[in-house]
Scaffold this motif. Structure first.
Motif, PDB file in Angstrom:
ATOM      1  N   ARG A 406       0.836  -1.253   0.378  1.00  0.00           N
ATOM      2  CA  ARG A 406      -0.098   0.074   0.015  1.00  0.00           C
ATOM      3  C   ARG A 406       0.845   1.446   0.401  1.00  0.00           C
ATOM      4  NH1 ARG A 406      -4.661  -0.857   4.828  1.00  0.00           N
ATOM      5  NH2 ARG A 406      -4.914  -3.744   4.078  1.00  0.00           N
ATOM      6  N   ALA A 407       0.282   2.501  -0.786  1.00  0.00           N
ATOM      7  CA  ALA A 407       0.733   3.787  -0.287  1.00  0.00           C
ATOM      8  C   ALA A 407       0.763   4.166  -0.847  1.00  0.00           C
ATOM      9  CB  ALA A 407       1.963   3.198  -2.063  1.00  0.00           C
ATOM     10  N   GLY A 408       0.818   5.735  -0.571  1.00  0.00           N
ATOM     11  CA  GLY A 408      -0.218   7.028  -0.655  1.00  0.00           C
ATOM     12  C   GLY A 408      -0.283   7.532  -2.254  1.00  0.00           C
ATOM     13  N   LYS A 409      -0.722   7.932  -3.125  1.00  0.00           N
ATOM     14  CA  LYS A 409      -0.749   8.192  -4.356  1.00  0.00           C
ATOM     15  C   LYS A 409      -0.049   9.504  -4.901  1.00  0.00           C
ATOM     16  CE  LYS A 409      -2.981   8.421  -8.911  1.00  0.00           C
ATOM     17  NZ  LYS A 409      -3.774   7.745 -10.228  1.00  0.00           N
ATOM     18  N   GLY A 427       6.366  -8.979  -8.028  1.00  0.00           N
ATOM     19  CA  GLY A 427       5.407  -9.833  -7.632  1.00  0.00           C
ATOM     20  C   GLY A 427       4.429  -9.104  -7.328  1.00  0.00           C
ATOM     21  N   ALA A 428       4.886  -8.449  -6.657  1.00  0.00           N
ATOM     22  CA  ALA A 428       3.862  -8.056  -5.247  1.00  0.00           C
ATOM     23  C   ALA A 428       2.462  -6.772  -5.754  1.00  0.00           C
ATOM     24  CB  ALA A 428       4.086  -6.707  -4.037  1.00  0.00           C
ATOM     25  N   THR A 429       1.314  -6.318  -5.059  1.00  0.00           N
ATOM     26  CA  THR A 429      -0.030  -6.148  -6.353  1.00  0.00           C
ATOM     27  C   THR A 429       0.567  -4.779  -5.834  1.00  0.00           C
ATOM     28  OG1 THR A 429      -1.045  -7.458  -6.491  1.00  0.00           O
ATOM     29  CG2 THR A 429      -2.170  -6.004  -6.138  1.00  0.00           C
ATOM     30  N   ILE A 430       0.623  -3.534  -6.541  1.00  0.00           N
ATOM     31  CA  ILE A 430       0.447  -2.463  -5.411  1.00  0.00           C
ATOM     32  C   ILE A 430      -0.589  -1.314  -5.530  1.00  0.00           C
ATOM     33  CG2 ILE A 430       1.637   0.063  -5.542  1.00  0.00           C
ATOM     34  CD1 ILE A 430       3.438  -2.247  -5.492  1.00  0.00           C
ATOM     35  N   GLU A 431      -0.922  -1.307  -4.060  1.00  0.00           N
ATOM     36  CA  GLU A 431      -2.585  -0.669  -3.692  1.00  0.00           C
ATOM     37  C   GLU A 431      -1.866   0.859  -3.618  1.00  0.00           C
ATOM     38  OE1 GLU A 431      -4.958  -4.340  -2.076  1.00  0.00           O
ATOM     39  OE2 GLU A 431      -4.817  -2.594  -0.943  1.00  0.00           O
ATOM     40  N   LEU A 432      -2.655   2.632  -4.871  1.00  0.00           N
ATOM     41  CA  LEU A 432      -2.796   3.676  -4.014  1.00  0.00           C
ATOM     42  C   LEU A 432      -3.575   4.454  -3.274  1.00  0.00           C
ATOM     43  CD1 LEU A 432      -0.579   4.464  -7.119  1.00  0.00           C
ATOM     44  CD2 LEU A 432       0.573   3.766  -5.314  1.00  0.00           C
ATOM     45  N   TYR A 433      -3.314   4.886  -2.298  1.00  0.00           N
ATOM     46  CA  TYR A 433      -4.984   5.784  -1.644  1.00  0.00           C
ATOM     47  C   TYR A 433      -4.987   6.827  -1.441  1.00  0.00           C
ATOM     48  CZ  TYR A 433      -5.456   0.985   0.116  1.00  0.00           C
ATOM     49  OH  TYR A 433      -6.001  -0.445   0.225  1.00  0.00           O
ATOM     50  N   ASN A 434      -5.980   7.820  -1.259  1.00  0.00           N
ATOM     51  CA  ASN A 434      -5.875   8.757  -0.857  1.00  0.00           C
ATOM     52  C   ASN A 434      -5.478   9.561   0.434  1.00  0.00           C
ATOM     53  OD1 ASN A 434      -7.544   7.731   0.341  1.00  0.00           O
ATOM     54  ND2 ASN A 434      -9.592   9.753  -0.075  1.00  0.00           N
ATOM     55  N   THR A 435      -4.280   9.206   0.202  1.00  0.00           N
ATOM     56  CA  THR A 435      -4.118  10.245   1.578  1.00  0.00           C
ATOM     57  C   THR A 435      -2.265  10.544   1.965  1.00  0.00           C
ATOM     58  OG1 THR A 435      -3.341   9.312   3.744  1.00  0.00           O
ATOM     59  CG2 THR A 435      -2.660   7.752   2.135  1.00  0.00           C
ATOM     60  N   ASN A 461     -12.842   6.914   5.908  1.00  0.00           N
ATOM     61  CA  ASN A 461     -13.047   7.764   4.685  1.00  0.00           C
ATOM     62  C   ASN A 461     -11.484   7.090   4.069  1.00  0.00           C
ATOM     63  OD1 ASN A 461     -14.098   9.358   2.659  1.00  0.00           O
ATOM     64  ND2 ASN A 461     -12.462  10.937   3.086  1.00  0.00           N
ATOM     65  N   LEU A 462     -10.535   6.102   4.296  1.00  0.00           N
ATOM     66  CA  LEU A 462      -9.333   6.229   3.239  1.00  0.00           C
ATOM     67  C   LEU A 462      -9.968   5.486   2.006  1.00  0.00           C
ATOM     68  CD1 LEU A 462      -6.964   6.007   3.241  1.00  0.00           C
ATOM     69  CD2 LEU A 462      -6.855   3.856   4.123  1.00  0.00           C
ATOM     70  N   LYS A 463      -9.767   5.831   1.017  1.00  0.00           N
ATOM     71  CA  LYS A 463     -10.194   5.746  -0.978  1.00  0.00           C
ATOM     72  C   LYS A 463      -9.137   4.965  -1.441  1.00  0.00           C
ATOM     73  CE  LYS A 463     -14.355   7.912  -0.806  1.00  0.00           C
ATOM     74  NZ  LYS A 463     -14.299   8.900   0.325  1.00  0.00           N
ATOM     75  N   ARG A 464      -9.411   3.741  -2.072  1.00  0.00           N
ATOM     76  CA  ARG A 464      -8.199   2.857  -2.654  1.00  0.00           C
ATOM     77  C   ARG A 464      -8.841   3.684  -3.940  1.00  0.00           C
ATOM     78  NH1 ARG A 464      -8.495  -3.662  -2.659  1.00  0.00           N
ATOM     79  NH2 ARG A 464      -9.445  -2.746  -4.010  1.00  0.00           N
ATOM     80  N   LEU A 465      -7.525   4.781  -4.989  1.00  0.00           N
ATOM     81  CA  LEU A 465      -7.388   4.720  -6.398  1.00  0.00           C
ATOM     82  C   LEU A 465      -6.947   4.063  -6.748  1.00  0.00           C
ATOM     83  CD1 LEU A 465      -5.661   8.268  -5.077  1.00  0.00           C
ATOM     84  CD2 LEU A 465      -8.740   8.371  -4.666  1.00  0.00           C
ATOM     85  N   GLU A 466      -6.355   2.991  -7.213  1.00  0.00           N
ATOM     86  CA  GLU A 466      -6.024   2.878  -7.233  1.00  0.00           C
ATOM     87  C   GLU A 466      -5.061   1.190  -8.023  1.00  0.00           C
ATOM     88  OE1 GLU A 466      -3.265   3.578 -12.222  1.00  0.00           O
ATOM     89  OE2 GLU A 466      -3.985   4.993 -10.407  1.00  0.00           O
TER      90      GLU A 466
END
Length: 494
Positions: A406-409, A427-435, A461-466
């Protein structure tokens, strides 16, 4: 009610204001608009005047208050995120004695190595979870040996966030999480690390009062409230180093969860409920923000000093007014592996992942007839990703495996090339968040003050963006480029 988050970085100070009930960002600002000055009187040194952090905080906060038009009386509490491992020393009048020796300063590494040997490597690792290395306590040992007159004036030592909290409330305090990042906490004894303090010749009297990470530790003094344009009823209720705080901002609190960031420096941070440490201290274990002796939560931290700072350096050196977006596009137009050009990004001080060696940045395979600006930009981004991969292999050896990151965008994660390469080679999935760190600090303040009843409520309210999945069709290319890069690194460190 509203919540404020302060993020005290080495490049800038960012302030964010969030609306408490729904957790939405109202506005944010940062200062200075160019990178904050780092003073390097000698190679490997890095210092900043703590007053610089305070002055830029005031400027950023003034902009936030002006834009938001929120009444100061409606701001419930403040949370602080800060650059880790820095040393701030104050005298009995709470005046700063000398500029802060900050995180990327490598002058004290030899003192940490000596203490590691004298105390005993296994004893250090089982009690401190790390070598004393180049961390805060070792920086203070350097002052004691090289600036004895200044050391004699020391009343208390603090981390950068503790200094900001002192400026806000007038109280000198710290946390277990903060002490652990300075290698001043004994996890076996659940107390101050007397074994290291005694080795270095420090009295425990220089350690501030220890307060919880999440708790009301004070409120604004009349002086600070007037200086900042805030209400003296505003509480200070959270503080943490920037990397544990980045993990908090992404709601990374439980074993197996992984957070990453790639600003000036880059970090991969994994949470564990078990004692895990690298015998060579190339990755480091600290108390996470929600750590308790009865409920362990430890953060295993891979830090690469030279990440975004390499990209920023190339931006300055190109001789053109390229935006980062344009740089990303130029880099993406070059094939994986940059046609044989490899860049080691280690040009920002001694690197823990390299056992505190300072090898500098290295450009290898540069061909004047083949390579142009785009190749440099591609090789730089790949080099940063590959340094992450190199450290993540060490983390895997001690049981920290990344399947989802997980990372902030923000910062380097704004680059499609950077995140695609990281997903592909790890090999990991990257998830980007609004923070980001300042928003996370504001939410942490809400938890610490009791405004939020739980972490779940704070991060509702933490949202996954991508989501970026590894592209199997590019795996072979990325792996080949990584092996070439690692061969260059192996030559340089051997």
């Amino acid at each position: 009610m509203y919540l404020l988050g302060f993020d005290i970085g080495s490049s800038s100070v960012k302030v964010s204001l969030i609306e408490g009930e729904k957790g939405n960002l109202v506005t944010s600002a940062f200062y200075p608009k160019e990178e904050m000055k780092i003073t390097a009187l000698k190679a490997g040194w890095a210092e900043q005047d703590p007053e610089l952090w305070w002055e830029n905080l005031k400027l950023a906060l003034a902009e936030v208050l002006s834009v938001s038009r929120v009444s100061p009386a409606d701001i419930e509490s403040i949370g602080i995120s800060y650059q880790m491992h820095g040393l701030v020393m104050v005298d009995k009048n709470r005046e700063v004695i000398r500029p802060s020796i900050i995180w990327c300063d490598s002058r004290a590494a030899a003192y940490g190595d000596k203490a590691f040997f004298e105390i005993g490597e296994q004893r250090c690792l089982t009690h401190l979870l790390n070598s004393p290395g180049n961390f805060t306590a070792s920086k203070l040992k350097w002052v004691k040996e090289n600036e004895p007159r200044l050391f004699e004036r020391v009343h208390k030592i603090m981390l950068p966030g503790d200094y900001i909290a002192m400026k806000l409330s007038g109280q000198v305090q710290t946390t277990v999480s903060g002490l652990s990042e300075g290698i001043m906490w004994d996890f076996s004894e659940n107390s101050l690390a007397e074994l290291l303090l005694n080795n270095y010749g420090f009295s425990s009297d220089i350690i501030p009062e220890i307060v919880p990470t999440f708790a009301v530790s004070g409120q604004l003094s009349e002086k600070a409230a007037k200086e900042l344009g805030l209400s003296p009823t505003t509480k200070i209720s959270y503080r943490a180093g920037d990397q544990p705080n980045n993990a908090l901002s992404l709601n990374v609190l439980n074993p197996g969860e992984i957070a990453a960031t790639a600003g000036t420096s880059g970090v991969v941070y994994g949470v564990s409920s078990e004692i895990k440490y690298d015998p060579l201290s190339r990755v480091n274990t600290f108390a996470h923000v929600n750590h308790q002796a009865s409920h362990p939560r430890l953060g295993v931290l891979l830090c690469i000093n030279g990440t975004g700072i390499l990209n920023a350096w190339l931006k300055r050196m190109t001789g053109e007014n390229l935006s980062y977006e344009q740089m990303n596009e130029m880099a993406a137009a070059i094939p994986a592996g940059a046609e044989g050009l490899s860049i080691l990004p280690f040009g920002n001080g001694a690197e823990r992942v390299l056992s505190n060696k300072d090898i500098g940045s290295v450009f290898s395979g540069l061909n004047f007839n083949i390579h142009h600006k785009g190749h440099l930009l591609r090789a730089a981004q790949e080099g940063i990703v590959f340094s992450f991969k190199y450290g993540m292999e060490i983390m895997e050896n001690i049981g920290i495996r990344a399947s989802v990151i997980r990372a902030g965008k923000a910062n380097m994660f704004l680059s499609p090339l950077f995140r695609d390469t990281l997903a592909g080679v790890s090999g990991a999935t990257i998830e980007l968040y609004n923070t980001d760190g300042s928003v996370g600090a504001a939410r942490g303040a809400g938890v610490g003050s009791g405004y939020y009843r739980s972490f779940e409520e704070a991060f509702s309210n933490l949202k996954r963006l991508e989501v970026i999945e590894p592209d199997a069709s590019k795996t072979a290319q990325y792996n080949e480029a990584y092996e070439n890069w690692k061969a260059v690194l192996t030559r340089e460190i051997n």
